[in-house]
Design a protein around this motif. Structure first.
Motif, mmCIF file in Angstrom:
data_model
loop_
_atom_site.group_PDB
_atom_site.id
_atom_site.type_symbol
_atom_site.label_atom_id
_atom_site.label_comp_id
_atom_site.label_asym_id
_atom_site.label_seq_id
_atom_site.Cartn_x
_atom_site.Cartn_y
_atom_site.Cartn_z
ATOM 1 N N GLU A 5 -6.124 -10.989 4.412
ATOM 2 C CA GLU A 5 -6.159 -10.912 2.953
ATOM 3 C C GLU A 5 -7.053 -9.764 2.496
ATOM 4 O OE1 GLU A 5 -5.457 -11.845 -1.059
ATOM 5 O OE2 GLU A 5 -4.375 -12.218 0.808
ATOM 6 N N LYS A 6 -8.192 -9.597 3.168
ATOM 7 C CA LYS A 6 -9.073 -8.478 2.837
ATOM 8 C C LYS A 6 -8.374 -7.149 3.082
ATOM 9 C CE LYS A 6 -13.555 -10.717 3.686
ATOM 10 N NZ LYS A 6 -14.747 -10.776 4.569
ATOM 11 N N ASN A 7 -7.680 -7.079 4.214
ATOM 12 C CA ASN A 7 -6.954 -5.844 4.530
ATOM 13 C C ASN A 7 -5.828 -5.592 3.533
ATOM 14 O OD1 ASN A 7 -8.551 -5.286 6.744
ATOM 15 N ND2 ASN A 7 -7.205 -6.329 8.194
ATOM 16 N N ARG A 8 -5.174 -6.684 3.114
ATOM 17 C CA ARG A 8 -4.091 -6.544 2.127
ATOM 18 C C ARG A 8 -4.634 -6.014 0.797
ATOM 19 N NH1 ARG A 8 -1.871 -8.948 -2.060
ATOM 20 N NH2 ARG A 8 -3.474 -10.565 -2.133
ATOM 21 N N LEU A 9 -5.759 -6.557 0.373
ATOM 22 C CA LEU A 9 -6.371 -6.099 -0.881
ATOM 23 C C LEU A 9 -6.831 -4.649 -0.769
ATOM 24 C CD1 LEU A 9 -8.454 -9.272 -1.827
ATOM 25 C CD2 LEU A 9 -6.345 -8.472 -2.908
ATOM 26 N N LYS A 10 -7.379 -4.310 0.410
ATOM 27 C CA LYS A 10 -7.794 -2.927 0.636
ATOM 28 C C LYS A 10 -6.594 -1.988 0.585
ATOM 29 C CE LYS A 10 -12.011 -3.545 3.398
ATOM 30 N NZ LYS A 10 -12.631 -3.364 4.731
ATOM 31 N N GLN A 11 -5.503 -2.439 1.193
ATOM 32 C CA GLN A 11 -4.291 -1.627 1.193
ATOM 33 C C GLN A 11 -3.754 -1.458 -0.222
ATOM 34 O OE1 GLN A 11 -3.232 -0.010 3.760
ATOM 35 N NE2 GLN A 11 -1.440 0.867 2.805
ATOM 36 N N GLN A 12 -3.829 -2.538 -1.013
ATOM 37 C CA GLN A 12 -3.407 -2.470 -2.411
ATOM 38 C C GLN A 12 -4.231 -1.435 -3.170
ATOM 39 O OE1 GLN A 12 -3.566 -6.280 -4.357
ATOM 40 N NE2 GLN A 12 -1.453 -6.744 -3.914
ATOM 41 N N GLU A 13 -5.556 -1.513 -2.984
ATOM 42 C CA GLU A 13 -6.437 -0.565 -3.657
ATOM 43 C C GLU A 13 -6.168 0.858 -3.185
ATOM 44 O OE1 GLU A 13 -8.530 -1.184 -6.155
ATOM 45 O OE2 GLU A 13 -7.699 -3.215 -6.076
ATOM 46 N N TYR A 14 -5.877 0.993 -1.895
ATOM 47 C CA TYR A 14 -5.585 2.325 -1.353
ATOM 48 C C TYR A 14 -4.300 2.885 -1.960
ATOM 49 C CZ TYR A 14 -4.665 6.009 2.065
ATOM 50 O OH TYR A 14 -4.407 7.222 2.659
ATOM 51 N N GLN A 15 -3.291 2.016 -2.089
ATOM 52 C CA GLN A 15 -2.038 2.458 -2.692
ATOM 53 C C GLN A 15 -2.231 2.852 -4.151
ATOM 54 O OE1 GLN A 15 0.784 3.125 -1.113
ATOM 55 N NE2 GLN A 15 -0.203 2.491 0.803
ATOM 56 N N LYS A 16 -3.078 2.098 -4.870
ATOM 57 C CA LYS A 16 -3.385 2.460 -6.261
ATOM 58 C C LYS A 16 -4.080 3.818 -6.311
ATOM 59 C CE LYS A 16 -3.922 -2.240 -8.105
ATOM 60 N NZ LYS A 16 -4.892 -3.229 -8.641
ATOM 61 N N ALA A 17 -5.007 4.010 -5.366
ATOM 62 C CA ALA A 17 -5.721 5.290 -5.306
ATOM 63 C C ALA A 17 -4.758 6.432 -5.018
ATOM 64 C CB ALA A 17 -6.810 5.238 -4.238
ATOM 65 N N LEU A 18 -3.796 6.194 -4.111
ATOM 66 C CA LEU A 18 -2.806 7.228 -3.792
ATOM 67 C C LEU A 18 -1.940 7.552 -5.006
ATOM 68 C CD1 LEU A 18 -1.499 6.430 -0.188
ATOM 69 C CD2 LEU A 18 -3.136 8.168 -0.909
ATOM 70 N N ALA A 19 -1.619 6.525 -5.812
ATOM 71 C CA ALA A 19 -0.832 6.749 -7.029
ATOM 72 C C ALA A 19 -1.601 7.651 -7.994
ATOM 73 C CB ALA A 19 -0.495 5.423 -7.691
ATOM 74 N N LEU A 20 -2.916 7.426 -8.096
ATOM 75 C CA LEU A 20 -3.748 8.268 -8.951
ATOM 76 C C LEU A 20 -3.836 9.684 -8.398
ATOM 77 C CD1 LEU A 20 -6.679 5.800 -9.761
ATOM 78 C CD2 LEU A 20 -4.840 6.522 -11.286
ATOM 79 N N VAL A 21 -3.933 9.774 -7.062
ATOM 80 C CA VAL A 21 -3.968 11.093 -6.420
ATOM 81 C C VAL A 21 -2.693 11.858 -6.729
ATOM 82 C CG1 VAL A 21 -3.859 12.265 -4.178
ATOM 83 C CG2 VAL A 21 -5.563 10.473 -4.568
ATOM 84 N N GLU A 22 -1.569 11.156 -6.647
ATOM 85 C CA GLU A 22 -0.270 11.795 -6.895
ATOM 86 C C GLU A 22 -0.187 12.349 -8.317
ATOM 87 O OE1 GLU A 22 4.491 10.585 -6.789
ATOM 88 O OE2 GLU A 22 2.965 9.219 -6.013
ATOM 89 N N THR A 23 -0.538 11.525 -9.303
ATOM 90 C CA THR A 23 -0.481 11.991 -10.692
ATOM 91 C C THR A 23 -1.506 13.102 -10.927
ATOM 92 O OG1 THR A 23 -1.979 10.213 -11.385
ATOM 93 C CG2 THR A 23 0.377 9.813 -11.591
#
Length: 511
Positions: free
Chosen positions: A130-148
Motif C-alpha cells: 500500500e505504501k508503494n502504491r501510494l508512492k507510485q501514485q504520487e510519482y505518477q502525479k509528479a510525472l504529470a506535472l513534469v510533462e505539463t
C-alpha cells in the motif's frame, strides 16, 4: 482483509481448523475446498492470501495443486497440512515456497502459532504494498506535472529552476526527432475532459500533453515513422473529437507543421493556433498548411510593434494597445485589403498579447473569434471585446497582486521598523522597483512610505513607554532613531505631546 482457503478431503478436519482460526482471527475470511482440483478452480474467485493445503488427497495431491496455483498466483502463501512427517514431502514443499507445515493432529496453540506468523507476514507485506502504491501514485502525479511543465517551458518560454533536459529524462515517453503540435479547443463545462483527452492521446501515440489554458490544450506529438504525417495527425484529431460528439460545434483542432527539434517546436505551436483562426468550418480540424497563404505585403504588425506591445502589456497601457490595433485595422480597411488577411494578422497580435500575459503569470482567455467575421465593422467589434476581456483579467490580477504585496510590505515594515529600511532594500525583498512601491503606497494606502514607517516606529515607542525601567533615550534607539532629540520632535509632531508628557500620562493612568 486477509483471505484464507482450507483445502482438505476430510470435512471434520476443515471445520475444526476453521473453528480454531475463526475464533482467534474473526476478521479474516475463510473458505473451504475438499480437494486439489476444487482448490485450483476456487483460487480465481476467492483470491486467497494464504492456503492451508492437505498433502494426501484423492485425485490431485496437495503438492500438485500448490505447483499449479503457484505458477498463476506466485504471491499466494502456503502452509502444508499433513499426517506424514516425511522428508521428501518437505523438500518438495520448500521447492514450491511453502512457508511452514502443520502436523495432524496438532494442538490449537500450535496451529495458531504457525498460521499467526504467516498472517503477520501477509499484513506487513500488504502495508508495504500500500505504501508503494501510494508512492507510485504520487510519482505518477509528479510525472504529470513534469510533462505539463515541459510543454509550458517549450511553448511559452517559461524558465524554471529544473533544467528542461533533466525533466525530459524523467518522462518514460518515447520521443523522436520529428514532432508537431496540435492545439485542441474544447468547451470548459466538462470536469474530466482533460483526462479523457490525455488518455485518448496516449493510446493513439507518443506525446506530451500540456496544461489546459482557458479552452486551449496544446499537445506535442512525436512522429510515427510507420505512418504519414497527415494520416497520423488526422487519426489523432478524429479520436480526440470523438470525445465531444454531443457538442462538437464547440470543438476544434489546429495542427501545426512538423519540426525537427524541440528548439523549433514553438513554431509548430504558433502554426496550430493559426489553423484555429476560423472554427466554424464543417470539418472540425485543420492543418496549418491548408490555411490560405497571406500576401507578403508588410502587414505584420508584430514585426514593428512587438517590443512596444510587450512593454505596454507589462505597464497596463491598454489604451495604447487598443489604439495600435484599431489603427492597424483602419489603415488596411482604407486600402481595401481582404478581411480574412487582416483578421489573421490581428489574431496573431492578440495571441502575442495573451502569451506575454501568461509569461507574467496572468491566466487570460485564448483570443479566438466567436463567429465568422464578414466585414471590418464586425472585426472591430470582436477585437474590442477580446481586448476588453484581457484588460479586465489584467486589472483583476494586479488588484490581487498589489493587495498581497501591500500586505507583505506593511508586515515587513512593522517587523523591521527599528532597522534602517530604504525603499531600495524593500524593493529587493519583494522583487519590485522602489518607484513602484512608492507609487503603490500612495495610491492604495493614501500615505507615503516614510510616513507609514514613522507611524510604526512611534506606535512601537508608545508601547515601550509603558515600561518605566526604559529611558526615553533607550526607547529612541530601540525603535530606530539614532538621535533622541530628533525622536522627541517626531513624537511630538505626531502625538501632540512630548515623549515625557506621554509617558507621565500613561503611567498615571495605569496606577
Amino acid at each position: 482483509m486477509t483471505k484464507l482457503l482450507i483445502v482438505d478431503d476430510e470435512q471434520i478436519e476443515r471445520d475444526g481448523m476453521k473453528a480454531i482460526l475463526q475464533k482467534a482471527y474473526p476478521e479474516i475470511v475463510i473458505e473451504q475446498a475438499k480437494n486439489g482440483n476444487i482448490a485450483v478452480q476456487m483460487v480465481d474467485k476467492v483470491s486467497p492470501d494464504l492456503i492451508l493445503m492437505d498433502i494426501k488427497m484423492p485425485g490431485m495431491s496437495g503438492l500438485e495443486a500448490i505447483e499449479v496455483i503457484k505458477k498463476k498466483f506466485p504471491k499466494i502463501k502456503f502452509i502444508m497440512v499433513t499426517a506424514y512427517d516425511m522428508f521428501e514431502y518437505m523438500r518438495a514443499a520448500i521447492k514450491f515456497g511453502v512457508k511452514d507445515y502443520i502436523l495432524k493432529p496438532s494442538k490449537a496453540s500450535d496451529i495458531l502459532q504457525t498460521v499467526g506468523k504467516v498472517i503477520e507476514q501477509i499484513k506487513v507485506e500488504k502495508e508495504l504494498e500500500e505504501k508503494n502504491r501510494l508512492k507510485q501514485q504520487e510519482y505518477q502525479k509528479a510525472l504529470a506535472l513534469v510533462e505539463t511543465d515541459i510543454v509550458t517551458q517549450l511553448l511559452f518560454d517559461h524558465v524554471h529552476e529544473v533544467h528542461l533536459d533533466m525533466l525530459v529524462e524523467m518522462l518514460d515517453i518515447k520521443s523522436t526527432n520529428e514532432m508537431f503540435v496540435i492545439c485542441v479547443l474544447i468547451p470548459q463545462e466538462k470536469e474530466n475532459i482533460y483526462s479523457l483527452i490525455k488518455d485518448k492521446a496516449r493510446k493513439v501515440g507518443s506525446c506530451w500533453v500540456g496544461a489546459l489554458y482557458g479552452n486551449q490544450l496544446p499537445i506535442i506529438v512525436f512522429r510515427d515513422p510507420a505512418k504519414t504525417f497527415r494520416s497520423q495527425a488526422t487519426f489523432l484529431a478524429r479520436e480526440i473529437l470523438s470525445i465531444g460528439k454531443s457538442n462538437q460545434e464547440q470543438w476544434f483542432i489546429g495542427i501545426g507543421r512538423v519540426v525537427h527539434s524541440l528548439e523549433k517546436i514553438k513554431q509548430s505551436y504558433q502554426d496550430s493556433l493559426i489553423a484555429t483562426i476560423e472554427t466554424k468550418l464543417p470539418q472540425k480540424f485543420r492543418f496549418y498548411s491548408d490555411v490560405p497563404a497571406l500576401a507578403d505585403d508588410g502587414m505584420n504588425l508584430l514585426a514593428f510593434r512587438e517590443k512596444d506591445f510587450s512593454d505596454q502589456i507589462r505597464l497596463g497601457e491598454w489604451r495604447k494597445i487598443q489604439g495600435n490595433v484599431m489603427g492597424f485595422i483602419q489603415a488596411h480597411e482604407k486600402e481595401g485589403v481582404d478581411i480574412v488577411q487582416v483578421q489573421q494578422r490581428v489574431v496573431e497580435v492578440l495571441w502575442f498579447i495573451s502569451r506575454i500575459m501568461r509569461e507574467i503569470g496572468i491566466q487570460t482567455i485564448t483570443p479566438l473569434y466567436s463567429f465568422k467575421i464578414q466585414d471590418y465593422r464586425q472585426l472591430r467589434t470582436e477585437v474590442n471585446l477580446l481586448l476588453e476581456k484581457m484588460k479586465q483579467t489584467h486589472a483583476e490580477y494586479y488588484e490581487q497582486f498589489e493587495a498581497a504585496t501591500i500586505r507583505q510590505v506593511k508586515q515587513f515594515i512593522i517587523d523591521h521598523s527599528h532597522e534602517d529600511i530604504s525603499l531600495e532594500s524593500l524593493g529587493k525583498k519583494v522583487g519590485l522597483s522602489s518607484i513602484y512601491i512608492s507609487k503603490m503606497f500612495k495610491e492604495k494606502l493614501g500615505i507615503n512610505y516614510i510616513d507609514f514607517l514613522t507611524e510604526c516606529r512611534i506606535e512601537k515607542a508608545k508601547s515601550l513607554m509603558c515600561d518605566p525601567e526604559k529611558s526615553i533615550k533607550e526607547i529612541s534607539y530601540e525603535v530606530g532613531y539614532h538621535e533622541p532629540n530628533y525622536f522627541s520632535k517626531v513624537f511630538k509632531k505626531i502625538c501632540h505631546m512630548s515623549p515625557k508628557e506621554y509617558r507621565k500620562n500613561v503611567l498615571h493612568t495605569n496606577r
